[in-house]
Design an enzyme around this catalytic site. Sequence first.
Site, short mmCIF file in Angstrom:
data_model
loop_
_atom_site.label_atom_id
_atom_site.label_comp_id
_atom_site.label_asym_id
_atom_site.label_seq_id
_atom_site.Cartn_x
_atom_site.Cartn_y
_atom_site.Cartn_z
N GLY A 95 5.37 9.86 -9.07
CA GLY A 95 6.08 8.68 -9.52
C GLY A 95 6.77 7.96 -8.36
CG ASP B 185 -6.04 -15.98 -1.22
OD1 ASP B 185 -6.56 -14.84 -1.33
OD2 ASP B 185 -6.32 -16.74 -0.27
CG HIS C 82 -8.12 -3.76 -2.06
ND1 HIS C 82 -9.16 -2.97 -2.48
CD2 HIS C 82 -7.07 -2.92 -1.89
CE1 HIS C 82 -8.76 -1.71 -2.57
NE2 HIS C 82 -7.49 -1.66 -2.22
CB THR C 83 -6.29 -10.72 -1.78
OG1 THR C 83 -6.72 -12.00 -1.30
CG2 THR C 83 -4.77 -10.74 -1.92
N PRO D 89 -6.62 7.24 -5.67
CG PRO D 89 -6.75 5.27 -6.88
CD PRO D 89 -5.79 6.26 -6.34
CG HIS E 119 -1.00 5.45 -0.69
ND1 HIS E 119 -1.77 6.24 0.14
CD2 HIS E 119 -1.80 4.40 -1.03
CE1 HIS E 119 -2.97 5.70 0.30
NE2 HIS E 119 -3.01 4.57 -0.40
CG ASN F 195 -0.39 9.17 2.03
OD1 ASN F 195 -0.95 8.24 1.46
ND2 ASN F 195 0.35 10.05 1.37
NE ARG G 91 -3.75 2.23 2.42
CZ ARG G 91 -3.78 3.08 3.44
NH1 ARG G 91 -3.02 2.86 4.50
NH2 ARG G 91 -4.58 4.12 3.42
CB VAL H 207 1.88 11.23 -5.07
CG1 VAL H 207 2.12 12.73 -4.87
CG2 VAL H 207 0.45 10.87 -4.68
CB SER I 148 7.75 11.94 -2.78
OG SER I 148 6.67 11.24 -3.40
#
Length: 334
Positions: A80, A262, A202-203, A172, A74, A103, A70, A78, A84
């Site tokens: 690339g 998975d 998100h698994t 998003p 993130h 964040n 994650r 932002v 940062s």
Amino acid sequence: MKAGYSIFVLFVSLALFGIVEVCNARGAHGFSNLSYNYYRRTCPRAEKIVRGIIRERARINPALGAKLIRMQFHDCFVRGCDASVLLDTVNGSFPSEKKAVPNLSLSGFDVIDDIKTALEKACPKVVSCADILALAARDAVSAPFGRRLWDVPLGRRDGRISLASEINGNIPGPSANFSSLLQTFNKKGLDVNDLVILSGAHTIGVSHCGAFSRRLYNFTGKGDADPSLDRTYAIFLRKQCPNPASQTITVEMDPGSSLKFDTHYYDVLLQNKGLFQSDAALLTDGHSRGLVTTLRRKRSFFPAFATSMMKMGAIEVLTGNAGEIRANCRVVNP
């Protein structure tokens, strides 16, 4: 991952999803400026050092993979993939990306700090924080498998700018609809395939109740729940997340399987049990929904995820003389 297997993974994914230019050096991606042997001479033990620390920390904290992947997402969306997101706000100046609301729940910065400290001892001012984050995310997700799930070309350099004000419109949100999601991904040189594939992350992991409480309690402003959410699941979530939303309570993003990387996420998504509106949005487009169905198969998901992670990890990278190699991932060099 052996070279032969990597090539096989790449071409299976190309065949399945029609991703024609995975290693496109133009546009948002900088594959041609990255290399799998980038630190071979300057810091040959770099990847081994990262992997060793990650294995130990992931053993203690099985949720580390979800946290770091994650964080990398993130970061890359932002400015690339320039690390940062790791920068602290300095001397009361403009708030850094860490201070932006999306964040505030990021974690795992201490692990990146530990890796950087070890690498600075082994190879001072050689390995970038951006490369560390890319390797750490891969190794943390891969740890339970005993093998690397995707390849990470190296050679990124670190950015010197981090602004919380740049988060809006780039990360998003959990309430985003399909067109908004796709627009955000397209701006980064990613397509609908990448959107559905990378959503599969998100698994693993959890979410605070506040990120989706509107779906449960006030979806249309009339105290109702989102009708697209499975009713039994909605009742379960209401029990877990009393209204008003708690800032401390968390629930699994992939119910019953949040520590296992998975394809279960796609199964529950098709059961209308996607936790976020942005998850459910993947079922509102015909092509996207078809991909969700296809990705339920492990032989489809794993190679596709490897390809999309390589694409994401090369978004707008700084290479050559651009940026710097930070001595401390939290602050720019003097």
